[in-house]
Every structure is written in structure tokens, then in C-alpha cells.
Design an enzyme around this catalytic site. Sequence first.
Site, PDB file in Angstrom:
ATOM      1  N   ARG A   1       0.828  -1.213   0.000  1.00 36.31           N
ATOM      2  CA  ARG A   1       0.000   0.000   0.000  1.00 36.31           C
ATOM      3  C   ARG A   1       0.864   1.267   0.000  1.00 36.31           C
ATOM      4  O   ARG A   1       0.566   2.265  -0.630  1.00 36.31           O
ATOM      5  CB  ARG A   1      -0.868  -0.055   1.254  1.00 36.31           C
ATOM      6  CG  ARG A   1      -1.398   1.254   1.730  1.00 36.31           C
ATOM      7  CD  ARG A   1      -1.683   1.171   3.225  1.00 36.31           C
ATOM      8  NE  ARG A   1      -2.223   2.417   3.714  1.00 36.31           N
ATOM      9  CZ  ARG A   1      -2.608   2.599   4.966  1.00 36.31           C
ATOM     10  NH1 ARG A   1      -2.487   1.625   5.841  1.00 36.31           N
ATOM     11  NH2 ARG A   1      -3.083   3.750   5.347  1.00 36.31           N
TER      12      ARG A   1
ATOM     13  N   TRP B   1      -2.744   1.199  -3.695  1.00 34.58           N
ATOM     14  CA  TRP B   1      -3.622   0.022  -3.805  1.00 34.58           C
ATOM     15  C   TRP B   1      -3.761  -0.333  -5.287  1.00 34.58           C
ATOM     16  O   TRP B   1      -4.845  -0.284  -5.841  1.00 34.58           O
ATOM     17  CB  TRP B   1      -4.986   0.319  -3.191  1.00 34.58           C
ATOM     18  CG  TRP B   1      -4.997   0.549  -1.704  1.00 34.58           C
ATOM     19  CD1 TRP B   1      -5.384   1.685  -1.054  1.00 34.58           C
ATOM     20  CD2 TRP B   1      -4.631  -0.389  -0.672  1.00 34.58           C
ATOM     21  NE1 TRP B   1      -5.281   1.511   0.312  1.00 34.58           N
ATOM     22  CE2 TRP B   1      -4.819   0.252   0.578  1.00 34.58           C
ATOM     23  CE3 TRP B   1      -4.160  -1.711  -0.680  1.00 34.58           C
ATOM     24  CZ2 TRP B   1      -4.564  -0.378   1.798  1.00 34.58           C
ATOM     25  CZ3 TRP B   1      -3.909  -2.321   0.542  1.00 34.58           C
ATOM     26  CH2 TRP B   1      -4.111  -1.672   1.745  1.00 34.58           C
TER      27      TRP B   1
ATOM     28  N   HIS C   1      -7.061  -3.150  -0.188  1.00 31.52           N
ATOM     29  CA  HIS C   1      -6.860  -4.360   0.623  1.00 31.52           C
ATOM     30  C   HIS C   1      -7.164  -5.620  -0.193  1.00 31.52           C
ATOM     31  O   HIS C   1      -8.056  -6.399   0.155  1.00 31.52           O
ATOM     32  CB  HIS C   1      -7.751  -4.349   1.877  1.00 31.52           C
ATOM     33  CG  HIS C   1      -7.214  -3.516   2.986  1.00 31.52           C
ATOM     34  ND1 HIS C   1      -6.168  -3.931   3.795  1.00 31.52           N
ATOM     35  CD2 HIS C   1      -7.559  -2.280   3.436  1.00 31.52           C
ATOM     36  CE1 HIS C   1      -5.906  -2.987   4.689  1.00 31.52           C
ATOM     37  NE2 HIS C   1      -6.724  -1.967   4.486  1.00 31.52           N
TER      38      HIS C   1
ATOM     39  N   SER D   1     -11.619  -5.426  16.953  1.00 24.62           N
ATOM     40  CA  SER D   1     -10.893  -4.263  16.458  1.00 24.62           C
ATOM     41  C   SER D   1     -11.551  -3.714  15.183  1.00 24.62           C
ATOM     42  O   SER D   1     -11.709  -2.506  15.011  1.00 24.62           O
ATOM     43  CB  SER D   1      -9.444  -4.677  16.181  1.00 24.62           C
ATOM     44  OG  SER D   1      -8.699  -3.577  15.781  1.00 24.62           O
TER      45      SER D   1
END
Length: 327
Positions: free
Chosen positions: A95, A100, A105, A145
Site C-alpha cells: 500500500r 492500492w 486491501h 478491532s
Amino acid sequence: GDLETSPLPAGGRELPELYVRYSSPIRFNISNLDHLLVMLHMQKTAGTSLNRAVVERLAPPFTCRCANATGPTPGFDWKHCKCLRRGSSTWLFSRVTTGWSCGLHPDFTELTECLPGRMNRREKVRSRRFFIFTIVREPVSRFVSEFVHVSERGATWKDASLKCNGRFPSTVEFPSCYRGKNWVSVTLNEFLECRHNLAHNRQARMLANLSLIGCYNETIMPREQRERVLLESAKSNLRQIAYFGLSEELSASQELFEYRFGAKFTAPLVKKGSNSVNVLESLTKDEIRRIKEVNKIDLALYEFARSLFFQRYDAMKRSKSKRKQVR
């Protein structure tokens, strides 16, 4: 048993030769323009900390130059770095260094479909060897998270293309969990309830070869079979890629990274503080049970990952002490 040498699980596929395996005698050589380190960055696994350490804290010849940040806090901008050798060829696909450029991702499926062509367009056409590396995290804390990140910051990674077998999933295959711009203020119950929430078993999905289960089309095979193939494929790919670390074992992960890639960190690997600890500590037994239920494939994958990681770590220690004895 020896996880390294046992046959691949029935649902696993051998990686094409252009992807260098952990067990391969081929060592990463930074001066070989055909060699490229490739980061597979799964959300909320300490991937950002690892990516940052690789660009900021590896000793030469693993050098990177990062832009100067502008705006309210001028100075160092680690999100825009060039990691070049001999002037123009990058040694790191991530990244931070290439943007990207295979999607936001990208998972294993998307990354491996995109990489060879993307690099041939970015630089000269070459018969490259890709050294894929990643970091894996304990699934309950990773899930919490991600929940905190989504509910507090509204992050949804909705621009992720999820390309598989050359096409994007349809809205029937992959309906959205929320209406509007983002999913800010989502409750844990809603986050658990939405069956199409990519946070569920994220690591298994992002490490598996999704074409084996018909991508995002859930009508191709029964659910139990789909889950079994997903887990077998994720285990098989995790075992074959050039390296993986564990978010909970950063010191050992650092040592194994250095050993595998012939690199040296100039400072210990650390992950940035987490704002999800309070939420994690306040969960009820029932909430933890439900989180485990929607991440059961990830939990099985993580158990495998820990065993394999420590098997490799012990083998590295033995190899190092043998070398010392020979000297």
C-alpha cells in the site's frame, strides 16, 4: 505431525511457480530485479505496523525514501514511499510503495490474479518471482478491532473491488450490510447479525483461493462444503506463501522475517496501541460465544497458523545453532 512436509489438504492447490514458497531454497535477493516482496495486508492484523516497519526500519540494502508530509503536521510521510533498487525498480509491492494498485486491501485471490500483469505495466516485462508475506491475528480480538474501527470511524472499505475469476460480485451475491454512506454507530449485535459482513472469517476468506468455492456465489455448493474448502485452501496458501508472522508474537515474527528474507530491522517490531481493548474487556460471555461462532473458520485457521509458526521458529533456532557449532 510436521505441518511443513505433510501433503496439502484435499482442497488446497499448489501455488504457481512464480510465487516463491516458504520451503523453497530460493532466497530473496534484493539486487535481483526479478525478485519482489509483496505484502498481503488483511485489515486489523497489525499489517500497517509491519508495512511501516519494512519501509522505515530495515537496514541497507533494504532502503526506502518517503515523501515529506504537507498539511498541519509537516515532516515525514510514511504512506508515500519509494523502495527502489538501481534507480527505477521497486523491491516492495505494498500500500505504501505502489498504492492500492491491485484494489483496496486485495485478498489472495485478487492479488494473484492482478500482480503479474500489473507489475509488467508498472515496470518492464519480466519473469518475476513474487515473495508474498502477511501477518495473522487472533480472530476474536481482530474482529472486535474491526467492529470498533467501523462503528467509531465509519470505515467500511466499501471501495474494495473483491474481484474474483475476472469479475466483481453482484449485489445479489454480495448485498450491503448497511444503507447510506457508511456503517458508523453500528451495534455489535448488528455487526454479528449481517451474514454478508466481510469481518466474519475475514482472514480465511482473504487467504483462500476463492475461485475454488465459486467466488461470492453461495449457491454453488452446500455451506458445510464451502466452509471446509475455504479453510483447507486458506491453510494451504498460508503454508505456501513466502512468510507469515503472528500479531501476538512480534519479536519471534521479526526474527523469522529477518531469517527468511536476509534482512535486518534496526528497531523492534511494535504495533500501535489499540482502541478496542476496552470493548474487548467489556464483552459478555454470550457476546464472545457469538463472535467465535461467526469466526469459527478463522479460529481453526489461527490454531493451524500458530502451530506452523512455532514449528518454523523452532526449526530456524536449530538451524542457527547448527551454524554456530560449525563455525
